[in-house]
Every structure is written in C-alpha cells, then in structure tokens.
Design a protein around this motif. Sequence first.
Motif, PDB file in Angstrom:
ATOM      1  N   TYR A 155      10.087  51.719 -38.014  1.00 18.84           N
ATOM      2  CA  TYR A 155       9.481  51.416 -36.717  1.00 18.84           C
ATOM      3  C   TYR A 155       7.982  51.232 -36.906  1.00 18.84           C
ATOM      4  CZ  TYR A 155      13.778  53.095 -34.535  1.00 18.84           C
ATOM      5  OH  TYR A 155      15.095  53.261 -34.159  1.00 18.84           O
TER       6      TYR A 155
ATOM      7  N   LEU B 269       3.173  51.196 -31.858  1.00 18.83           N
ATOM      8  CA  LEU B 269       2.527  50.302 -30.901  1.00 18.83           C
ATOM      9  C   LEU B 269       1.441  51.015 -30.107  1.00 18.83           C
ATOM     10  CD1 LEU B 269       5.701  48.545 -29.432  1.00 18.83           C
ATOM     11  CD2 LEU B 269       4.193  47.727 -31.263  1.00 18.83           C
TER      12      LEU B 269
ATOM     13  N   THR C  80       3.623  53.001 -39.632  1.00 24.51           N
ATOM     14  CA  THR C  80       5.078  52.954 -39.525  1.00 24.51           C
ATOM     15  C   THR C  80       5.685  54.356 -39.512  1.00 24.51           C
ATOM     16  OG1 THR C  80       5.317  52.825 -41.928  1.00 24.51           O
ATOM     17  CG2 THR C  80       5.274  50.726 -40.709  1.00 24.51           C
TER      18      THR C  80
ATOM     19  N   LYS D  47      16.611  48.796 -26.532  1.00 24.18           N
ATOM     20  CA  LYS D  47      16.310  47.444 -26.986  1.00 24.18           C
ATOM     21  C   LYS D  47      15.283  47.415 -28.111  1.00 24.18           C
ATOM     22  CE  LYS D  47      17.521  45.543 -22.535  1.00 24.18           C
ATOM     23  NZ  LYS D  47      17.074  44.900 -21.327  1.00 24.18           N
ATOM     24  N   GLY D  48      15.448  48.319 -29.089  1.00 27.32           N
ATOM     25  CA  GLY D  48      14.566  48.342 -30.243  1.00 27.32           C
ATOM     26  C   GLY D  48      13.241  49.030 -30.019  1.00 27.32           C
ATOM     27  N   ARG D  49      13.000  49.538 -28.825  1.00 23.33           N
ATOM     28  CA  ARG D  49      11.757  50.254 -28.516  1.00 23.33           C
ATOM     29  C   ARG D  49      12.068  51.751 -28.467  1.00 23.33           C
ATOM     30  NH1 ARG D  49       7.642  47.743 -24.768  1.00 23.33           N
ATOM     31  NH2 ARG D  49       6.146  48.075 -26.376  1.00 23.33           N
TER      32      ARG D  49
ATOM     33  N   THR E 111      10.580  55.528 -27.827  1.00 22.99           N
ATOM     34  CA  THR E 111       9.522  56.345 -27.239  1.00 22.99           C
ATOM     35  C   THR E 111       9.817  57.794 -27.571  1.00 22.99           C
ATOM     36  OG1 THR E 111       9.247  54.777 -25.422  1.00 22.99           O
ATOM     37  CG2 THR E 111       8.301  56.963 -25.120  1.00 22.99           C
TER      38      THR E 111
ATOM     39  N   THR F   3       4.878  55.283 -28.913  1.00 19.42           N
ATOM     40  CA  THR F   3       5.702  54.128 -28.597  1.00 19.42           C
ATOM     41  C   THR F   3       5.784  53.274 -29.861  1.00 19.42           C
ATOM     42  OG1 THR F   3       4.918  54.174 -26.317  1.00 19.42           O
ATOM     43  CG2 THR F   3       6.034  52.167 -27.047  1.00 19.42           C
TER      44      THR F   3
ATOM     45  N   ARG G 167       8.232  50.151 -32.184  1.00 24.70           N
ATOM     46  CA  ARG G 167       9.174  49.023 -32.142  1.00 24.70           C
ATOM     47  C   ARG G 167       9.933  48.961 -33.465  1.00 24.70           C
ATOM     48  NH1 ARG G 167       5.766  45.075 -31.870  1.00 24.70           N
ATOM     49  NH2 ARG G 167       5.854  44.665 -34.076  1.00 24.70           N
ATOM     50  N   HIS G 168      11.259  48.819 -33.372  1.00 25.62           N
ATOM     51  CA  HIS G 168      12.096  48.716 -34.581  1.00 25.62           C
ATOM     52  C   HIS G 168      11.757  47.419 -35.298  1.00 25.62           C
ATOM     53  CE1 HIS G 168      15.783  48.592 -37.038  1.00 25.62           C
ATOM     54  NE2 HIS G 168      15.703  49.893 -36.943  1.00 25.62           N
ATOM     55  N   GLN G 169      11.555  47.480 -36.598  1.00 22.49           N
ATOM     56  CA  GLN G 169      11.217  46.278 -37.363  1.00 22.49           C
ATOM     57  C   GLN G 169      12.452  45.625 -37.926  1.00 22.49           C
ATOM     58  OE1 GLN G 169       8.255  47.783 -40.176  1.00 22.49           O
ATOM     59  NE2 GLN G 169       6.694  46.867 -38.890  1.00 22.49           N
TER      60      GLN G 169
END
Length: 147
Positions: free
Chosen positions: A40, A43, A65, A124-126, A128, A143, A145-147
């Motif tokens: 991840y 963000l 990451t 949805k790949g986010r 928290t 927060t 985001r999945h890479q």
Amino acid sequence: MYSRLLPVLLLLLLLPGFPLPAQSRQQPGPVAPTSFFGTYAYLAYSILDQGTSPEPLPAQGVGGTLLLRPDGTYQKRLTLTANGGPMRFDQDGRFTFTPGRISFTYPDKSGRPRTDEGTFQLSKGRLTITLAGFPAGNQSTYTLRHQ
C-alpha cells in the motif's frame, strides 16, 4: 466378538481428549480477502491530539509504503516532511486482525515489543487505519492505496 469390543469402543469415545472425527478438524481463524495483503502507498496521515485541538492535524509530505504479508509480518516505510526536511518512520513487525480491528507489534527503540491497536476499513483498494494514541482519546489515522 463384537459384543466384547462394543463396550471398549464406547469407553474410548467417552474419554476426555479422545478426538471425534468432527472435533479433530481445526477451525480456521479470520481470513482476509487475498486483496488485503500486498503493498500500500501512504496517501495521508493525521494525528488527533485532544490536548492541542479537537480537529486532526494532517501531516505534510506524506509518502512511503506499507507491506502486509499473508504470514502476518509487515514492513512500514513512512516518510513525512517536518523541520524543513523528510523524516523517516520505519518499522518491521507482526500484525494481527479480526473483522474491523488490527494491531501492529514491533520492537521500540530499546528493543522491547510495543503494540499499536485500532481499527481498519478496506474499500475498493483504499485502506484506512486508525490507531489509538496516548493519552486515551488521541489517535493516528493513515490513508493508503493498494498498489
């Protein structure tokens, strides 16, 4: 012959610790969807310090990451901009989770284990993650985001 074996079999089945076929199967623990594991990208990061402000304070220059492995180990490489330059916050340790709850255990600067606990939400790949802070009521929110 069967009449002599029947009482012995019944006795074995009634003894504590004698596994019955249905009891010998281990129940699996919580299983995360495969999409939960992986790398991840950070963000945003904010800290809520009730003694300073009722609103969370967002960090500047957030990057890095978080790698969550299926074996329960993790690698955190978080960078923030503070005091005129980048600051690194690296951790390697273990994580555990139950639905909606997560904990991270890692060695502190003196080598003693420390555990941070909180909640997580993946949609949805986010991802928290909100971790409880000290004193009670303070918290950190990440927060990713999945890479």
